[in-house]
Design an enzyme around this catalytic site. Sequence first.
Site, PDB file in Angstrom:
ATOM      1  N   HIS A   1       0.820  -1.223   0.000  1.00 60.55           N
ATOM      2  CA  HIS A   1       0.000   0.000   0.000  1.00 60.55           C
ATOM      3  C   HIS A   1       0.848   1.265   0.000  1.00 60.55           C
ATOM      4  O   HIS A   1       0.336   2.355  -0.213  1.00 60.55           O
ATOM      5  CB  HIS A   1      -0.930   0.014   1.219  1.00 60.55           C
ATOM      6  CG  HIS A   1      -2.001  -1.041   1.156  1.00 60.55           C
ATOM      7  ND1 HIS A   1      -3.327  -0.748   0.954  1.00 60.55           N
ATOM      8  CD2 HIS A   1      -1.941  -2.395   1.233  1.00 60.55           C
ATOM      9  CE1 HIS A   1      -4.031  -1.874   0.922  1.00 60.55           C
ATOM     10  NE2 HIS A   1      -3.207  -2.886   1.097  1.00 60.55           N
TER      11      HIS A   1
ATOM     12  N   ASP B 170       3.668   9.610  -0.754  1.00 62.35           N
ATOM     13  CA  ASP B 170       2.471   8.918  -0.283  1.00 62.35           C
ATOM     14  C   ASP B 170       2.149   7.817  -1.288  1.00 62.35           C
ATOM     15  O   ASP B 170       2.188   8.069  -2.498  1.00 62.35           O
ATOM     16  CB  ASP B 170       1.294   9.921  -0.224  1.00 62.35           C
ATOM     17  CG  ASP B 170       0.244   9.536   0.809  1.00 62.35           C
ATOM     18  OD1 ASP B 170       0.144   8.332   1.126  1.00 62.35           O
ATOM     19  OD2 ASP B 170      -0.471  10.437   1.290  1.00 62.35           O
TER      20      ASP B 170
HETATM   21  C1  G6P Z   1      -0.860   3.280   6.188  1.00 64.06           C
HETATM   22  C2  G6P Z   1      -0.420   1.843   5.971  1.00 64.06           C
HETATM   23  C3  G6P Z   1      -1.382   0.868   6.623  1.00 64.06           C
HETATM   24  C4  G6P Z   1      -1.601   1.250   8.064  1.00 64.06           C
HETATM   25  C5  G6P Z   1      -2.093   2.696   8.173  1.00 64.06           C
HETATM   26  C6  G6P Z   1      -2.289   3.167   9.627  1.00 64.06           C
HETATM   27  O1  G6P Z   1      -1.981   3.560   5.431  1.00 64.06           O
HETATM   28  O2  G6P Z   1      -0.281   1.566   4.594  1.00 64.06           O
HETATM   29  O3  G6P Z   1      -0.858  -0.448   6.545  1.00 64.06           O
HETATM   30  O4  G6P Z   1      -2.523   0.380   8.692  1.00 64.06           O
HETATM   31  O5  G6P Z   1      -1.133   3.533   7.558  1.00 64.06           O
HETATM   32  O6  G6P Z   1      -1.137   2.972  10.354  1.00 64.06           O
HETATM   33  P1  G6P Z   1      -1.080   2.041  11.657  1.00 64.06           P
HETATM   34  O7  G6P Z   1       0.364   1.975  12.012  1.00 64.06           O
HETATM   35  O8  G6P Z   1      -1.903   2.764  12.673  1.00 64.06           O
HETATM   36  O9  G6P Z   1      -1.672   0.707  11.309  1.00 64.06           O
END
Ligand code: G6P
Length: 518
Positions: free
Chosen positions: A170, A397
């Site tokens: 992602h 991003d």
């Molecule tokens: C990004 C990453 C995700 C992640 C999200 C929130 O979008 O690609 O994999 O879940 O951030 O971050 P966190 O560390 O809270 O899961």
Amino acid sequence: MTVQAPAAPQRYSFVVASNRLPVDRVIDPDGTARWANSPGGLVTALEPVMRANNGAWVGWAGQPDLQLDPFESDGISIVPVPLTADDIRMYYEGFSNDTLWPLYHDVISHPQYHREWWDSYVQVNRRFADAVAEVSEQGAVVWVQDYQLQLVPRMLREDRPDLTIGFFNHIPFPPYGIYSQLPWRTQIIEGLLGADVIGFQRLADANNFTRAVRRLKGFPTKGATIEVPLIDESVGVRAHGPIPEGKPFRTVIARHFPISIDADSFEEMARRPEIIERARQIREELGNPERIILGVDRLDYTKGIAHRLKAFGELLRDGSMTAGEVTLVQVASPSRERVEAYRQLRDEIELMVGRINGDYGTIGHAPVSYHHTSYPRDEMVALYLAADVMLVTALRDGMNLVAKEYVATRTDDDGVLILSEFAGASDELKRALLVNPHDIDGLKHAILRALHMPRAERRTRMRSLRRRVFEHDVAAWSSAFLAVLTGNGHAESLQADILHDELDEDAQPETGPMTIDV
Ligand code: G6P
């Protein structure tokens, strides 16, 4: 929502693995725990696929030391993977978010390389792979998500060569000159090459990855296809059945599939009278400024929040606009708060906000309305509707879904999107005002242009943006990925050759014998 005893089938034909589960454990005031669906785009996209294919979701429940049995939540089978406090410190906060995250985002913050974090990453990836292997039925399709789990594809292929394995990254995949800093660069590439299809957000990410494969492994690549020798044990490749004569390799596809949002659900919310009324109220609460500029981000150093504040502050200083005329609403949702780089960022941003408001605010009005919180989706939609200008200034991003959400809510064909060219979304949203956020003068110019853009131009641009977002929503994204994946399992009819870079990204190959309802 309903929480039931473990679902009857213990093995599934479609398994998704991600670091975080799509449900949050919520503790009510009376101390009882329950599960709430987190309304992410991924779960919305995959829910129907899960239901149609006997699916399960494997992931972490977001808290330390929770040993939970599999359960069902709103029709989705959930398989929790426990993490200890040490795992969270070393695998999640450490290697995932203080090594890989900054490295993959152009080293905006310095990546920290610690061998014990790497060991923890390997261990936790192993735990995820074991959990997936345990719940996957013979020949199942598995879809692993994101940078926290890059070793899982290879581990799974070693243990379960019968599975069809997809991976989607992602976040960006960095150019080789940056990627090569990583002491474990070869192991990560080997981990990913365990998959049949590796998806990225942008063409540039896929190209960076295939280049790293050539440099580190020397495997031949042609466009989106990589030939991985079946006898090379380093990539965990054991042949599934006898090695075919004349084709002693497995074909892995690495290409871009830009992710999107559930555009219809955002549009539906944006038409609700109570949300439209809330948008009006927001403007009123802000003192009915002539123009509202909006920023919505996780509080992360990749988002360029300081750059946008600098540009905004300078516009006030220059007298190009006055505080009474324009308000900047900045929502910064708390994120990874125990990682030092994130703590420092919070201090830096809040200092800047305080300075701007101190220098240019009046008793009745603060030019920056700053909110260190996350809002529910209906409030976000009301904010999008209230905003004349949406400011997305990411320094790097993977995609930036906020930009797409803003567009999806603008049923009035109004509003201006300013979008960083370093966000993946800029490959698709070409009628936004594209900016280089490092160029503060250019950013100031774009803000002024957006504030003064004639209605007719706003309409033409927004219509074109909306067309793109509605035609390429998250359901289209998941079907495109799964169609390629199920056409590239261990089945014979690999369609890889037609998936070269020039291919229209909408085109889908015919699926091979292994199918899944998408
Ligand atoms: C990004 C990453 C995700 C992640 C999200 C929130 O979008 O690609 O994999 O879940 O951030 O971050 P966190 O560390 O809270 O899961």
